[in-house]
Motif scaffolding. Structure first.
Motif, PDB file in Angstrom:
ATOM      1  N   VAL A 181      56.671 -20.450 -10.538  1.00 34.92           N
ATOM      2  CA  VAL A 181      56.975 -19.867  -9.229  1.00 34.92           C
ATOM      3  C   VAL A 181      55.827 -20.172  -8.264  1.00 34.92           C
ATOM      4  O   VAL A 181      56.058 -20.522  -7.103  1.00 34.92           O
ATOM      5  CB  VAL A 181      57.237 -18.345  -9.328  1.00 34.92           C
ATOM      6  N   GLY A 182      54.606 -20.077  -8.750  1.00 37.33           N
ATOM      7  CA  GLY A 182      53.453 -20.418  -7.916  1.00 37.33           C
ATOM      8  C   GLY A 182      53.482 -21.867  -7.457  1.00 37.33           C
ATOM      9  O   GLY A 182      53.204 -22.170  -6.291  1.00 37.33           O
ATOM     10  N   HIS A 183      53.852 -22.784  -8.349  1.00 39.64           N
ATOM     11  CA  HIS A 183      53.956 -24.202  -7.967  1.00 39.64           C
ATOM     12  C   HIS A 183      55.060 -24.395  -6.923  1.00 39.64           C
ATOM     13  O   HIS A 183      54.883 -25.141  -5.957  1.00 39.64           O
ATOM     14  CB  HIS A 183      54.246 -25.082  -9.186  1.00 39.64           C
ATOM     15  N   LEU A 184      56.178 -23.733  -7.128  1.00 40.73           N
ATOM     16  CA  LEU A 184      57.278 -23.852  -6.167  1.00 40.73           C
ATOM     17  C   LEU A 184      56.862 -23.289  -4.802  1.00 40.73           C
ATOM     18  O   LEU A 184      57.190 -23.880  -3.770  1.00 40.73           O
ATOM     19  CB  LEU A 184      58.524 -23.134  -6.688  1.00 40.73           C
ATOM     20  N   GLN A 185      56.135 -22.194  -4.802  1.00 46.90           N
ATOM     21  CA  GLN A 185      55.662 -21.634  -3.537  1.00 46.90           C
ATOM     22  C   GLN A 185      54.679 -22.571  -2.849  1.00 46.90           C
ATOM     23  O   GLN A 185      54.684 -22.693  -1.634  1.00 46.90           O
ATOM     24  CB  GLN A 185      55.006 -20.266  -3.763  1.00 46.90           C
ATOM     25  N   ASP A 186      53.859 -23.250  -3.620  1.00 53.29           N
ATOM     26  CA  ASP A 186      52.895 -24.189  -3.042  1.00 53.29           C
ATOM     27  C   ASP A 186      53.583 -25.364  -2.353  1.00 53.29           C
ATOM     28  O   ASP A 186      53.012 -25.975  -1.451  1.00 53.29           O
ATOM     29  CB  ASP A 186      51.941 -24.728  -4.115  1.00 53.29           C
ATOM     30  N   TRP A 187      54.783 -25.705  -2.781  1.00 54.31           N
ATOM     31  CA  TRP A 187      55.511 -26.819  -2.174  1.00 54.31           C
ATOM     32  C   TRP A 187      56.058 -26.480  -0.797  1.00 54.31           C
ATOM     33  O   TRP A 187      56.407 -27.374  -0.036  1.00 54.31           O
ATOM     34  CB  TRP A 187      56.671 -27.236  -3.069  1.00 54.31           C
ATOM     35  N   LEU A 188      56.175 -25.205  -0.498  1.00 51.01           N
ATOM     36  CA  LEU A 188      56.764 -24.816   0.781  1.00 51.01           C
ATOM     37  C   LEU A 188      55.858 -25.211   1.935  1.00 51.01           C
ATOM     38  O   LEU A 188      54.640 -25.060   1.873  1.00 51.01           O
ATOM     39  CB  LEU A 188      57.011 -23.305   0.827  1.00 51.01           C
ATOM     40  N   ASP A 189      56.464 -25.677   3.012  1.00 48.65           N
ATOM     41  CA  ASP A 189      55.741 -25.996   4.235  1.00 48.65           C
ATOM     42  C   ASP A 189      55.867 -24.781   5.149  1.00 48.65           C
ATOM     43  O   ASP A 189      56.841 -24.632   5.885  1.00 48.65           O
ATOM     44  CB  ASP A 189      56.340 -27.241   4.892  1.00 48.65           C
ATOM     45  N   ARG A 190      54.888 -23.903   5.078  1.00 50.82           N
ATOM     46  CA  ARG A 190      54.974 -22.648   5.817  1.00 50.82           C
ATOM     47  C   ARG A 190      54.816 -22.833   7.323  1.00 50.82           C
ATOM     48  O   ARG A 190      55.281 -22.019   8.089  1.00 50.82           O
ATOM     49  CB  ARG A 190      53.939 -21.666   5.294  1.00 50.82           C
ATOM     50  N   GLY A 191      54.158 -23.891   7.744  1.00 49.73           N
ATOM     51  CA  GLY A 191      53.934 -24.107   9.169  1.00 49.73           C
ATOM     52  C   GLY A 191      55.199 -24.486   9.907  1.00 49.73           C
ATOM     53  O   GLY A 191      55.573 -23.869  10.896  1.00 49.73           O
ATOM     54  N   ASP A 192      55.881 -25.512   9.436  1.00 46.36           N
ATOM     55  CA  ASP A 192      57.067 -26.022  10.116  1.00 46.36           C
ATOM     56  C   ASP A 192      58.290 -26.016   9.209  1.00 46.36           C
ATOM     57  O   ASP A 192      59.230 -26.764   9.441  1.00 46.36           O
ATOM     58  CB  ASP A 192      56.814 -27.465  10.597  1.00 46.36           C
ATOM     59  N   GLY A 193      58.294 -25.191   8.203  1.00 41.22           N
ATOM     60  CA  GLY A 193      59.368 -25.205   7.222  1.00 41.22           C
ATOM     61  C   GLY A 193      60.675 -24.611   7.683  1.00 41.22           C
ATOM     62  O   GLY A 193      61.700 -24.799   7.030  1.00 41.22           O
ATOM     63  N   GLY A 194      60.659 -23.879   8.773  1.00 41.73           N
ATOM     64  CA  GLY A 194      61.891 -23.310   9.294  1.00 41.73           C
ATOM     65  C   GLY A 194      62.471 -22.242   8.389  1.00 41.73           C
ATOM     66  O   GLY A 194      61.803 -21.664   7.535  1.00 41.73           O
ATOM     67  N   ASP A 195      63.764 -22.008   8.591  1.00 39.82           N
ATOM     68  CA  ASP A 195      64.464 -20.953   7.850  1.00 39.82           C
ATOM     69  C   ASP A 195      64.475 -21.198   6.347  1.00 39.82           C
ATOM     70  O   ASP A 195      64.373 -20.253   5.567  1.00 39.82           O
ATOM     71  CB  ASP A 195      65.903 -20.814   8.359  1.00 39.82           C
ATOM     72  N   LEU A 196      64.624 -22.444   5.942  1.00 40.67           N
ATOM     73  CA  LEU A 196      64.672 -22.736   4.510  1.00 40.67           C
ATOM     74  C   LEU A 196      63.378 -22.313   3.826  1.00 40.67           C
ATOM     75  O   LEU A 196      63.408 -21.664   2.779  1.00 40.67           O
ATOM     76  CB  LEU A 196      64.941 -24.221   4.255  1.00 40.67           C
ATOM     77  N   ALA A 197      62.245 -22.654   4.408  1.00 41.81           N
ATOM     78  CA  ALA A 197      60.957 -22.278   3.815  1.00 41.81           C
ATOM     79  C   ALA A 197      60.804 -20.762   3.779  1.00 41.81           C
ATOM     80  O   ALA A 197      60.303 -20.211   2.789  1.00 41.81           O
ATOM     81  CB  ALA A 197      59.808 -22.912   4.593  1.00 41.81           C
ATOM     82  N   LEU A 198      61.250 -20.084   4.832  1.00 39.08           N
ATOM     83  CA  LEU A 198      61.169 -18.621   4.849  1.00 39.08           C
ATOM     84  C   LEU A 198      62.048 -18.014   3.769  1.00 39.08           C
ATOM     85  O   LEU A 198      61.631 -17.088   3.058  1.00 39.08           O
ATOM     86  CB  LEU A 198      61.571 -18.078   6.224  1.00 39.08           C
ATOM     87  N   GLN A 199      63.268 -18.516   3.641  1.00 37.37           N
ATOM     88  CA  GLN A 199      64.191 -17.987   2.630  1.00 37.37           C
ATOM     89  C   GLN A 199      63.686 -18.252   1.214  1.00 37.37           C
ATOM     90  O   GLN A 199      63.740 -17.373   0.350  1.00 37.37           O
ATOM     91  CB  GLN A 199      65.585 -18.569   2.822  1.00 37.37           C
ATOM     92  N   LEU A 200      63.222 -19.463   0.975  1.00 33.68           N
ATOM     93  CA  LEU A 200      62.701 -19.783  -0.351  1.00 33.68           C
ATOM     94  C   LEU A 200      61.431 -18.981  -0.644  1.00 33.68           C
ATOM     95  O   LEU A 200      61.235 -18.500  -1.767  1.00 33.68           O
ATOM     96  CB  LEU A 200      62.431 -21.272  -0.484  1.00 33.68           C
ATOM     97  N   GLY A 201      60.573 -18.823   0.366  1.00 35.98           N
ATOM     98  CA  GLY A 201      59.364 -18.019   0.189  1.00 35.98           C
ATOM     99  C   GLY A 201      59.702 -16.584  -0.187  1.00 35.98           C
ATOM    100  O   GLY A 201      59.083 -16.005  -1.089  1.00 35.98           O
ATOM    101  N   ALA A 202      60.697 -16.010   0.479  1.00 36.98           N
ATOM    102  CA  ALA A 202      61.121 -14.646   0.160  1.00 36.98           C
ATOM    103  C   ALA A 202      61.712 -14.593  -1.256  1.00 36.98           C
ATOM    104  O   ALA A 202      61.448 -13.654  -2.015  1.00 36.98           O
ATOM    105  CB  ALA A 202      62.138 -14.160   1.182  1.00 36.98           C
ATOM    106  N   PHE A 203      62.502 -15.598  -1.621  1.00 40.19           N
ATOM    107  CA  PHE A 203      63.089 -15.652  -2.964  1.00 40.19           C
ATOM    108  C   PHE A 203      61.997 -15.725  -4.025  1.00 40.19           C
ATOM    109  O   PHE A 203      62.024 -14.994  -5.024  1.00 40.19           O
ATOM    110  CB  PHE A 203      64.043 -16.839  -3.080  1.00 40.19           C
ATOM    111  N   TYR A 204      61.008 -16.595  -3.815  1.00 39.37           N
ATOM    112  CA  TYR A 204      59.938 -16.752  -4.795  1.00 39.37           C
ATOM    113  C   TYR A 204      59.096 -15.475  -4.903  1.00 39.37           C
ATOM    114  O   TYR A 204      58.696 -15.088  -6.003  1.00 39.37           O
ATOM    115  CB  TYR A 204      59.048 -17.946  -4.451  1.00 39.37           C
ATOM    116  N   SER A 205      58.837 -14.818  -3.776  1.00 37.92           N
ATOM    117  CA  SER A 205      58.079 -13.561  -3.805  1.00 37.92           C
ATOM    118  C   SER A 205      58.839 -12.483  -4.571  1.00 37.92           C
ATOM    119  O   SER A 205      58.261 -11.755  -5.385  1.00 37.92           O
ATOM    120  CB  SER A 205      57.773 -13.074  -2.384  1.00 37.92           C
ATOM    121  N   LYS A 206      60.143 -12.390  -4.322  1.00 36.30           N
ATOM    122  CA  LYS A 206      60.986 -11.418  -5.031  1.00 36.30           C
ATOM    123  C   LYS A 206      60.998 -11.747  -6.529  1.00 36.30           C
ATOM    124  O   LYS A 206      60.909 -10.861  -7.373  1.00 36.30           O
ATOM    125  CB  LYS A 206      62.403 -11.435  -4.481  1.00 36.30           C
TER     126      LYS A 206
END
Length: 153
Positions: free
Chosen positions: A59-84
């Motif tokens: 999960v940590g590796h998957l979170q590291d792949w997210l582009d939090r700066g310009d990732g848009g809705d997909l990055a936000l949704q995946l980030g929330a999923f990984y945190s949950k």
């Protein structure tokens, strides 16, 4: 080298796309959650902790792949999923609940199926869903493809 590392290397050596590597990670994550639930049911705390800890690492590796700066809705949704997912794995360990782990496994497999569908559409040059075109996804995919291209045995 453990079985998971061998799977990653085999997948990369076979020239898997970024999607293929992502799907392999989700397969491994689902397997870790299944093994943790099974170990909990068998009261094997050591194996449960080993599988759950590996799931948290993924999960940590998957979170590291997210582009939090310009990732848009997909990055936000995946980030929330990984945190949950991370919180729920810890909760399952604290409560010693194989049911929570099995529920998480089902959720991971749902997301995996979505990535597999996106991969199939991409390979067939079909229309890829619009939510995939965000810069965050492209950044994650580019990172995955760079990683697979430079991976050595």
């Amino acid at each position: 080298m453990n079985a998971t590392e061998l799977t990653y290397r085999r997948t990369a050596a076979q020239g898997a796309s970024g999607f293929g590597l992502l799907i392999a990670l989700f397969d491994t994550l689902a397997g870790d959650l299944r093994r943790a639930a099974e170990a909990e049911r068998n009261n094997n705390i050591e194996k449960r902790c080993e599988a759950a800890n590996h799931a948290l690492l993924l999960v940590g590796h998957l979170q590291d792949w997210l582009d939090r700066g310009d990732g848009g809705d997909l990055a936000l949704q995946l980030g929330a999923f990984y945190s949950k997912l991370r919180r729920s794995v810890l909760e399952a360990q604290a409560k010693r609940s194989p049911q929570i782990l099995e529920k998480l496994m089902a959720e991971v497999l749902e997301v995996r199926a979505t990535w597999q569908e996106v991969e199939a559409r991409s390979a067939a040059n079909m229309e890829v869903p619009p939510w995939v075109h965000g810069p965050g996804f492209a950044g994650a995919l580019a990172h995955a493809e760079r990683t697979s291209a430079s991976w050595s045995a």
